[in-house]
Design an enzyme around this catalytic site. Structure first.
Site, PDB file in Angstrom:
ATOM      1  N   LEU A  11      -5.845  -9.055  -6.324  1.00 26.64           N
ATOM      2  CA  LEU A  11      -5.667  -9.741  -7.600  1.00 26.64           C
ATOM      3  C   LEU A  11      -5.442 -11.229  -7.386  1.00 26.64           C
ATOM      4  CD1 LEU A  11      -5.430  -9.751 -10.637  1.00 26.64           C
ATOM      5  CD2 LEU A  11      -3.006  -9.114 -10.402  1.00 26.64           C
ATOM      6  N   SER A 134       4.422  -4.867 -13.872  1.00 26.41           N
ATOM      7  CA  SER A 134       3.771  -3.571 -13.717  1.00 26.41           C
ATOM      8  C   SER A 134       4.228  -2.672 -14.860  1.00 26.41           C
ATOM      9  CB  SER A 134       4.193  -2.950 -12.372  1.00 26.41           C
ATOM     10  OG  SER A 134       3.906  -1.572 -12.312  1.00 26.41           O
ATOM     11  N   TYR A 147      10.862  -0.584  -6.169  1.00 24.02           N
ATOM     12  CA  TYR A 147       9.754  -1.289  -6.803  1.00 24.02           C
ATOM     13  C   TYR A 147      10.001  -1.437  -8.302  1.00 24.02           C
ATOM     14  CZ  TYR A 147       4.940  -2.323  -8.236  1.00 24.02           C
ATOM     15  OH  TYR A 147       3.820  -2.900  -8.782  1.00 24.02           O
ATOM     16  N   LYS A 151      10.584  -4.943 -10.565  1.00 21.28           N
ATOM     17  CA  LYS A 151       9.733  -5.307 -11.693  1.00 21.28           C
ATOM     18  C   LYS A 151      10.531  -5.380 -12.994  1.00 21.28           C
ATOM     19  CE  LYS A 151       5.927  -5.664  -9.317  1.00 21.28           C
ATOM     20  NZ  LYS A 151       5.263  -6.970  -9.116  1.00 21.28           N
ATOM     21  N   THR A 182      -6.357  -2.994  -5.617  1.00 18.66           N
ATOM     22  CA  THR A 182      -5.926  -4.135  -4.809  1.00 18.66           C
ATOM     23  C   THR A 182      -5.521  -3.747  -3.396  1.00 18.66           C
ATOM     24  OG1 THR A 182      -3.624  -3.882  -5.514  1.00 18.66           O
ATOM     25  CG2 THR A 182      -5.040  -5.304  -6.850  1.00 18.66           C
TER      26      THR A 182
END
Length: 263
Positions: A11, A134, A147, A151, A182
């Site tokens: 990305l 995300s 994660y 975010k 990605t």
């Protein structure tokens, strides 16, 4: 002039190409020097003006140095896209706390460090800031506690920052994709910090980096504050709000198969 982190990845590279195609000068930041140099060479070959920056965004002093190097080369910063990120795939019970800390350092503190370092320049230019979050930034995600936390933290940080700088003409856009081709899934670590060996489970629908980069470009130009760039992200947004229990059950059923020992 746009500064883009995680520029050597899927990305990030697509964003560099899209903004360069629009005539923007690009400061491409990444720790992968080989891929970074190849990207910048390709941008130059296409007639673009680009600078390779190899700095560790988890180090505030390195972020200050990256901004200084960008200003020395270009003289200004109009936009910052915080795209750099890493992931892990492991149940919390099987995860070393150092893995959670590392994910937070890159995904959250890295973005916060560089944004703070570049903020005065962006305000002076009435520019823009983008944070790549995300679906995990607004909803739970089994096996990605660190994660998801990183975010979620981006939303609190950048939504609050928007309230501080929008009066000065600065746009702040938070982007929440679902699945992009990605390679971040295969680049994730397990609970020990070692690379995972099994493929991640997706819905089967993945956007290309170029598709998402185009939608980000358009959203920033339109001054949007939140971008849900694909149908899966939009469905997740509404379902997680209107029926959070149902959303959690569906999500757990779809990705829970990655993990043994999940009750």
């Amino acid at each position: 002039m746009v500064l883009i982190t995680g520029a050597a990845g899927g990305l990030g590279a697509a964003l560099c190409r899209r903004y360069a195609a629009a005539g923007a000068r690009i400061a491409a930041l990444d720790l992968d020097g080989g891929k970074l140099d190849a990207l910048v060479a390709a941008l130059h070959a296409g007639g673009g003006d680009a600078l390779a920056l190899s700095y560790d965004i988890t180090d505030p002093d390195a972020c200050t140095a990256a901004v200084s190097a960008t200003l020395a080369h270009f003289g200004a910063i109009d936009g910052l896209i915080n795209n750099a990120g890493i992931s892990h795939r492991s149940l919390l019970a099987d995860t070393d706390p150092a893995v959670i800390r590392r994910v937070m350092e890159v995904n959250f503190f890295g973005a916060a460090n560089l944004t703070e370092a570049a903020l005065a320049q962006i305000v002076a230019r009435k520019g823009f800031i983008v944070a790549i979050s995300s679906v995990a930034g607004f909803s739970p995600l089994t096996g990605r506690t660190g994660y998801a936390a990183s975010k979620h933290a981006l939303h609190g940080f950048f939504d609050s920052l928007r309230s501080e700088v929008e009066g000065a003409g600065v746009g702040v856009t938070v982007v929440c994709p679902s699945f992009i081709r990605t390679g971040i899934g295969t680049a994730a670590t397990d609970g020990s910090g070692a690379p995972v060996s099994s493929p991640r489970i997706t819905t089967g629908v993945e956007s290309s980096p170029e598709e998402v980069a185009e939608r980000i470009f358009e959203a920033v130009a339109a001054g949007r504050t939140l971008l849900l760039p694909d149908s899966t992200a939009r469905k997740a947004w509404w379902l997680s709000r209107l029926a959070p229990g149902l959303y959690a059950r569906i999500m757990k059923r779809r990705v829970g198969g990655e993990f043994s020992g999940l009750p």
